[in-house]
Design an enzyme around this catalytic site. Structure first.
Site, PDB file in Angstrom:
ATOM      1  N   GLY A   1      60.835  64.639  20.758  1.00  0.00           N
ATOM      2  CA  GLY A   1      60.453  63.698  21.807  1.00  0.00           C
ATOM      3  C   GLY A   1      59.598  62.566  21.269  1.00  0.00           C
TER       4      GLY A   1
ATOM      5  N   SER B   1      57.602  69.413  20.743  1.00  0.00           N
ATOM      6  CA  SER B   1      56.442  70.260  20.530  1.00  0.00           C
ATOM      7  C   SER B   1      55.196  69.392  20.370  1.00  0.00           C
ATOM      8  CB  SER B   1      56.669  71.098  19.267  1.00  0.00           C
ATOM      9  OG  SER B   1      55.459  71.547  18.763  1.00  0.00           O
TER      10      SER B   1
ATOM     11  N   VAL C   1      53.993  55.381  15.017  1.00  0.00           N
ATOM     12  CA  VAL C   1      53.389  54.138  14.533  1.00  0.00           C
ATOM     13  C   VAL C   1      54.368  52.961  14.543  1.00  0.00           C
ATOM     14  CG1 VAL C   1      51.544  55.115  13.141  1.00  0.00           C
ATOM     15  CG2 VAL C   1      53.798  54.793  12.130  1.00  0.00           C
TER      16      VAL C   1
ATOM     17  N   ALA D   1      56.502  47.298  15.711  1.00  0.00           N
ATOM     18  CA  ALA D   1      57.138  45.975  15.720  1.00  0.00           C
ATOM     19  C   ALA D   1      58.641  46.167  15.824  1.00  0.00           C
ATOM     20  CB  ALA D   1      56.799  45.218  14.454  1.00  0.00           C
TER      21      ALA D   1
ATOM     22  N   LYS E   1      57.024  38.796  20.015  1.00  0.00           N
ATOM     23  CA  LYS E   1      57.152  38.568  18.570  1.00  0.00           C
ATOM     24  C   LYS E   1      58.266  37.547  18.317  1.00  0.00           C
ATOM     25  CE  LYS E   1      58.675  40.934  14.375  1.00  0.00           C
ATOM     26  NZ  LYS E   1      59.105  42.200  13.754  1.00  0.00           N
TER      27      LYS E   1
ATOM     28  N   PRO F   1      61.752  33.720  10.917  1.00  0.00           N
ATOM     29  CA  PRO F   1      61.790  33.671  12.386  1.00  0.00           C
ATOM     30  C   PRO F   1      63.073  34.274  12.951  1.00  0.00           C
ATOM     31  CG  PRO F   1      62.498  31.576  11.487  1.00  0.00           C
ATOM     32  CD  PRO F   1      62.281  32.501  10.306  1.00  0.00           C
TER      33      PRO F   1
ATOM     34  N   LEU G   1      64.004  59.085  12.358  1.00  0.00           N
ATOM     35  CA  LEU G   1      63.566  59.508  11.024  1.00  0.00           C
ATOM     36  C   LEU G   1      64.424  60.652  10.485  1.00  0.00           C
ATOM     37  CD1 LEU G   1      59.731  59.351  11.736  1.00  0.00           C
ATOM     38  CD2 LEU G   1      61.138  57.632  10.590  1.00  0.00           C
TER      39      LEU G   1
ATOM     40  N   THR H   1      62.849  47.590  11.322  1.00  0.00           N
ATOM     41  CA  THR H   1      64.238  47.910  11.657  1.00  0.00           C
ATOM     42  C   THR H   1      64.468  49.335  12.181  1.00  0.00           C
ATOM     43  OG1 THR H   1      64.448  48.226   9.262  1.00  0.00           O
ATOM     44  CG2 THR H   1      65.429  46.240  10.208  1.00  0.00           C
TER      45      THR H   1
ATOM     46  N   ILE I   1      63.370  51.291  14.752  1.00  0.00           N
ATOM     47  CA  ILE I   1      63.672  51.497  16.169  1.00  0.00           C
ATOM     48  C   ILE I   1      65.036  50.882  16.495  1.00  0.00           C
ATOM     49  CG2 ILE I   1      62.932  50.869  18.523  1.00  0.00           C
ATOM     50  CD1 ILE I   1      60.028  51.351  17.494  1.00  0.00           C
TER      51      ILE I   1
HETATM   52  C1  LIG Z   1      54.470  53.941   8.333  1.00  0.00           C
HETATM   53  C2  LIG Z   1      55.534  53.709   9.346  1.00  0.00           C
HETATM   54  C3  LIG Z   1      55.568  52.500  10.047  1.00  0.00           C
HETATM   55  C4  LIG Z   1      56.588  52.261  10.954  1.00  0.00           C
HETATM   56  N1  LIG Z   1      56.643  51.046  11.592  1.00  0.00           N
HETATM   57  C5  LIG Z   1      57.719  50.760  12.352  1.00  0.00           C
HETATM   58  C6  LIG Z   1      57.868  49.480  12.960  1.00  0.00           C
HETATM   59  O1  LIG Z   1      56.993  48.613  12.872  1.00  0.00           O
HETATM   60  N2  LIG Z   1      58.980  49.245  13.665  1.00  0.00           N
HETATM   61  C7  LIG Z   1      59.971  50.186  13.821  1.00  0.00           C
HETATM   62  O2  LIG Z   1      61.003  49.889  14.425  1.00  0.00           O
HETATM   63  N3  LIG Z   1      59.818  51.414  13.318  1.00  0.00           N
HETATM   64  C8  LIG Z   1      58.734  51.719  12.584  1.00  0.00           C
HETATM   65  N4  LIG Z   1      58.599  52.970  12.045  1.00  0.00           N
HETATM   66  C9  LIG Z   1      59.573  53.991  12.371  1.00  0.00           C
HETATM   67  C10 LIG Z   1      59.280  54.583  13.693  1.00  0.00           C
HETATM   68  O3  LIG Z   1      57.963  55.077  13.768  1.00  0.00           O
HETATM   69  C11 LIG Z   1      60.239  55.727  13.897  1.00  0.00           C
HETATM   70  O4  LIG Z   1      61.536  55.323  13.578  1.00  0.00           O
HETATM   71  C12 LIG Z   1      60.269  56.113  15.301  1.00  0.00           C
HETATM   72  O5  LIG Z   1      58.985  56.371  15.755  1.00  0.00           O
HETATM   73  C13 LIG Z   1      61.151  57.299  15.495  1.00  0.00           C
HETATM   74  O6  LIG Z   1      60.525  58.479  15.125  1.00  0.00           O
HETATM   75  P1  LIG Z   1      61.286  59.776  15.491  1.00  0.00           P
HETATM   76  O7  LIG Z   1      61.339  59.883  16.966  1.00  0.00           O
HETATM   77  O8  LIG Z   1      62.542  59.824  14.739  1.00  0.00           O
HETATM   78  O9  LIG Z   1      60.384  60.946  14.869  1.00  0.00           O
HETATM   79  P2  LIG Z   1      58.953  61.531  15.279  1.00  0.00           P
HETATM   80  O10 LIG Z   1      58.090  60.523  15.896  1.00  0.00           O
HETATM   81  O11 LIG Z   1      58.454  62.222  14.048  1.00  0.00           O
HETATM   82  O12 LIG Z   1      59.262  62.625  16.378  1.00  0.00           O
HETATM   83  C14 LIG Z   1      59.745  63.921  16.039  1.00  0.00           C
HETATM   84  C15 LIG Z   1      59.799  64.796  17.262  1.00  0.00           C
HETATM   85  O13 LIG Z   1      60.392  66.027  16.913  1.00  0.00           O
HETATM   86  C16 LIG Z   1      59.630  67.087  17.431  1.00  0.00           C
HETATM   87  N5  LIG Z   1      59.821  68.268  16.605  1.00  0.00           N
HETATM   88  C17 LIG Z   1      59.850  68.357  15.251  1.00  0.00           C
HETATM   89  N6  LIG Z   1      60.018  69.649  14.877  1.00  0.00           N
HETATM   90  C18 LIG Z   1      60.125  70.366  16.011  1.00  0.00           C
HETATM   91  C19 LIG Z   1      60.280  71.755  16.293  1.00  0.00           C
HETATM   92  N7  LIG Z   1      60.351  72.650  15.320  1.00  0.00           N
HETATM   93  N8  LIG Z   1      60.323  72.146  17.568  1.00  0.00           N
HETATM   94  C20 LIG Z   1      60.233  71.255  18.598  1.00  0.00           C
HETATM   95  N9  LIG Z   1      60.068  69.929  18.385  1.00  0.00           N
HETATM   96  C21 LIG Z   1      60.002  69.507  17.116  1.00  0.00           C
HETATM   97  C22 LIG Z   1      58.199  66.575  17.412  1.00  0.00           C
HETATM   98  O14 LIG Z   1      57.401  67.273  18.309  1.00  0.00           O
HETATM   99  C23 LIG Z   1      58.433  65.128  17.853  1.00  0.00           C
HETATM  100  O15 LIG Z   1      58.499  65.100  19.261  1.00  0.00           O
HETATM  101  C24 LIG Z   1      57.574  53.249  11.173  1.00  0.00           C
HETATM  102  C25 LIG Z   1      57.502  54.466  10.524  1.00  0.00           C
HETATM  103  C26 LIG Z   1      56.496  54.707   9.611  1.00  0.00           C
HETATM  104  C27 LIG Z   1      56.457  56.033   8.905  1.00  0.00           C
END
Ligand SMILES: Cc1cc2nc3c(=O)[nH]c(=O)nc-3n(C[C@H](O)[C@H](O)[C@H](O)COP(=O)(O)OP(=O)(O)OC[C@H]3O[C@@H](n4cnc5c(N)ncnc54)[C@H](O)[C@@H]3O)c2cc1C
Length: 526
Positions: free
Chosen positions: A14, A41, A49, A52, A80, A98, A335, A346, A348
Site C-alpha cells: 500500500g 503492513s 519519498v 516530484a 512544477k 522544462p 519499486l 520518473t 511514479i
Molecule cells: C530516494 C528516492 C527518491 C524518490 N523520489 C521520487 C520522485 O521524486 N519522483 C518519483 O516519481 N518517484 C520517486 N521515488 C520513487 C517512489 O518513491 C516510488 O516509486 C513510489 O513511492 C512507489 O513505491 P512502492 O509503492 O513501489 O513501494 P513502497 O513505498 O516501498 O511500498 C511497499 C508496500 O508494500 C508493503 N509490504 C512489503 N512487504 C510486505 C509484506 N510482507 N506484507 C504486507 N505488506 C508488505 C509495505 O507495507 C508497503 O505498503 C523515489 C524513490 C527513492 C528511493
C-alpha cells in the site's frame, strides 16, 4: 470467455504504487466486476519519498475524474514546470529542463533546426528564452493553460510536487469508496500452484489465506511475489547509474515555493530540493563507493535552506529492473519492478505506465503468453530509454573529482551513443516509438550539458536568416511578456488550491512567506 474472466485481484503493498493501482482498477475496470483487495503492513511501512512528478500525472488525476484543486489541497502539492540543474555541467553553471513545447516550426524546418543554426552563428539566445515553462519558472510564475490562441499560454505544461504519503492516502480513500477492500497484515508466506508455478495465495501473520486470480506486486524493493516467490531475476544497472544510496530530509519553507525542482550536483552525487506547500523535500543521492554516509549526511544538512524537520532517512537501492515485470499471474509495479534514481522524477510515472499497459493487456485466467511478452517488451524498452536519458546527465559534464571522472567513463548503451552522435553531427534528435522523453527534453539536456553539434540540418539554409531572426526575437519577447503576465506561483496556489485554507478553517496558521531564494538567471553561452 465469461468463465475465464478474472474474478479477484490481490494487490500486495500500500505504497504509492499499490494505491495508484487500486484506485485505477476500481475506476477504469469497474464494469469487469472483479473483487480488488489490498494487503499492506504498517509495521513494514512505505518508502514515501517520491515527491516530484512529470506532466502525465495530470492525465492520471483526470482519468480518475479527481478534482485537481481538491487533490492538490489534500496532498499539499505545488506546481512544477521543469527541473533546474545547478552546477551539473560545471560549478556555477545552471540549465533548465522544462516541460512543454518550445517554439514552432517554419514550414518543413523544425524549431530545433533553425534555432541551432542561429545559435551556432551566435545570433540566437539560449533555448530557455523560447520556452514558456522555463521563463515562467525563472520568474517564479505559474498558471494553468488558458484559451489564448497563437500564444504559448495555450499550452502551459505542468506536473506536481507533492507529499507522496498523502497522495497514497488520498488514493486509498478514493479506492475504498469504490469497493477496494484493505487488509492490514504482514504476508508471511506465498503459496505456488504445484502444476504451473503460478501464485495461488498468500498467507498473513494472522493465519488468514488470501487467494486471487491476478496478483499485483507493489511490495517495494524486495519484490515479495515477483522475486522472492517467482525468482524472476533482476538486471543490475549500477555500471550505468552508480548512485546507490539516498538520504531524505524535510525542511521548513524558506520562502514561497518556486515552481520547479532543483537538482544540484555534489561531489559524489546530487541533491534535490522539492518545494511543497507546507515544507520542502530534500535529498542527497550519492554513490557509496565515492563518499561515506556521514559525509553525505553532512553535505545534505549543510545545504538546506530551512531548518530540518526530522532526522535524515537513509535509503539503499540498486538501480536496474526486474527481468520480467509480468511473470505468470504476477505483475510488478513500482519499486518491485525496478528502480531508476529520481533525477528526472520518473518512478511514479512508470507506475502509471504499468497500470495503463495492464489495463490495455488485461488478462483472463488463461494468461496468454503473447500478451505477457508484449507487456514485458514495452516495459523493457521504456525503462531502458529512461535509463539512457539519466545516463546522459552523468556522462557529459566537465565537473572534476573522482566520482565525476568515473561517470565520464560510464559505457554508453548503443541507443544512447547513437542519440548523441546524431546530435553531434547535425543536431538531430529522433523520438522512437513510445519512449517517454520527447525531442525537446533531449535537446535541453544535451545543449545544457554543452554538447555542441558540428553542424546543423541543411534544411535550415532554405530559410531567410532575417526571417528566422525576426521569428526568434518575436518568440522570445512573446514568451517573456506571457510569463510576466502570469500570477506568482504562490498567488496562484492561494487563489485556487491552498492547503492552508483548510488548515486555517481547522484553526492552524499558515507559514510566513518571504521572497524566492532561487530564482535563477540563465546566462547566454555554454
Ligand atoms: C530516494 C528516492 C527518491 C524518490 N523520489 C521520487 C520522485 O521524486 N519522483 C518519483 O516519481 N518517484 C520517486 N521515488 C520513487 C517512489 O518513491 C516510488 O516509486 C513510489 O513511492 C512507489 O513505491 P512502492 O509503492 O513501489 O513501494 P513502497 O513505498 O516501498 O511500498 C511497499 C508496500 O508494500 C508493503 N509490504 C512489503 N512487504 C510486505 C509484506 N510482507 N506484507 C504486507 N505488506 C508488505 C509495505 O507495507 C508497503 O505498503 C523515489 C524513490 C527513492 C528511493
Amino acid at each position: 470467455m465469461t468463465e475465464k474472466r478474472i474474478r479477484s485481484v490481490l494487490i500486495v503493498g500500500g505504497g504509492t504504487a499499490g494505491w495508484m493501482a487500486a484506485a485505477s482498477l476500481a475506476k477504469l475496470l469497474a464494469n469487469m466486476k472483479f473483487a480488488v483487495r489490498l494487503v499492506e503492513s504498517e509495521q513494514i511501512g512505505t518508502v514515501g519519498v517520491g515527491e516530484a512528478t512529470i506532466p502525465p500525472i495530470i492525465d492520471f488525476i483526470r482519468t480518475l475524474e479527481i478534482d485537481e484543486n481538491d487533490i492538490i489541497r489534500q496532498i499539499k502539492a505545488t506546481f512544477k514546470l521543469g527541473i533546474a540543474f545547478r552546477d551539473w555541467t560545471r560549478p556555477g553553471h545552471i540549465f533548465f529542463h522544462p516541460f512543454g513545447p518550445t517554439g514552432f516550426g517554419m514550414g518543413p524546418v523544425s524549431f530545433q533546426s533553425y534555432w541551432l543554426k542561429m545559435f551556432l552563428e551566435g545570433t540566437a539566445e539560449r533555448l530557455e528564452e523560447y520556452n514558456m515553462q522555463a521563463k515562467a519558472a525563472e520568474l517564479g510564475r505559474f498558471m494553468r493553460p488558458v484559451h489564448a490562441p497563437n500564444t504559448p499560454l495555450n499550452k502551459i505544461t505542468y506536473a506536481l510536487h507533492f507529499d507522496a504519503s498523502l497522495f497514497a492516502r488520498y488514493l486509498r480513500g478514493y479506492a475504498e469508496a469504490r469497493g477496494v477492500v484493505r487488509t492490514e497484515g504482514k504476508i508471511e508466506q506465498v503459496l505456488l500452484r504445484p502444476e504451473d508455478g503460478f501464485v495461488d495465495s498468500v498467507v498473513l501473520d494472522s493465519g488468514e489465506k488470501i487467494e486471487a486470480d491476478l496478483f499485483i506486486d507493489c511490495s517495494g524493493f524486495r519484490g515479495l511475489l515477483i522475486e522472492e516467490a517467482l525468482k524472476t531475476g533482476y538486471e543490475d544497472w549500477t555500471h550505468w547509474l552508480p548512485c546507490d544510496r539516498a538520504l531524505a530530509v524535510p525542511s521548513e519553507n524558506a520562502g514561497p515555493p518556486p515552481p520547479y525542482t532543483l537538482a544540484t550536483a555534489r561531489d559524489a552525487g546530487w541533491q534535490w530540493r522539492i518545494p511543497l506547500q507546507h515544507r520542502v523535500g530534500n535529498g542527497h543521492v550519492y554513490c557509496s563507493g565515492f563518499t561515506t554516509d556521514d559525509e553525505a549526511r553532512r553535505v545534505l544538512l549543510a545545504n538546506l535552506e530551512g531548518r530540518p524537520l526530522a532526522d535524515p532517512l537513509q535509503l539503499r537501492f540498486t538501480t536496474g529492473r526486474r527481468k520480467k515485470a509480468w511473470n505468470k499471474n504476477v505483475v510488478a509495479l513500482g519499486l518491485a519492478s525496478g528502480f531508476l534514481e529520481p533525477l528526472e522524477s520518473t518512478s511514479i510515472h512508470l507506475v502509471h505506465r504499468g497500470i495503463a499497459m495492464l489495463v490495455k493487456f488485461f488478462p483472463d485466467r488463461s494468461f496468454e503468453q503473447a500478451d505477457i511478452d508484449r507487456y514485458n517488451k514495452i516495459f523493457e524498452f521504456e525503462f531502458g530509454r529512461v535509463r539512457d536519458f539519466l545516463v546522459l546527465h552523468y556522462t557529459h559534464t566537465e565537473r572534476k573529482g573522482p566520482f565525476w571522472e568515473h561517470c565520464r567513463n560510464i559505457p554508453l548503451t548503443d541507443g544512447l551513443e547513437e542519440k548523441i552522435e546524431l546530435f553531434r553531427s547535425h543536431g538531430r534528435i529522433l523520438r522512437e516509438d513510445t519512449e517517454l522523453f520527447p525531442v525537446q527534453s533531449w535537446l535541453f539536456v544535451m545543449a545544457g550539458q554543452n554538447i555542441v553539434p558540428r553542424g546543423y540540418d541543411a534544411l535550415a539554409d532554405t530559410l531567410d536568416p532575417q526571417k528566422i531572426r525576426a521569428n526568434l526575437d518575436n518568440m522570445r519577447d512573446v514568451v517573456r511578456r506571457c510569463a510576466e503576465a502570469m500570477p506568482r506561483h504562490q498567488e496562484f496556489i492561494d487563489q485556487n488550491c491552498s492547503s492552508f485554507r483548510s488548515s486555517i478553517a481547522a484553526g492552524l496558521s499558515p507559514q510566513p512567506s518571504a521572497q524566492p531564494l532561487h530564482s535563477f538567471t540563465l546566462a547566454r553561452g555554454g
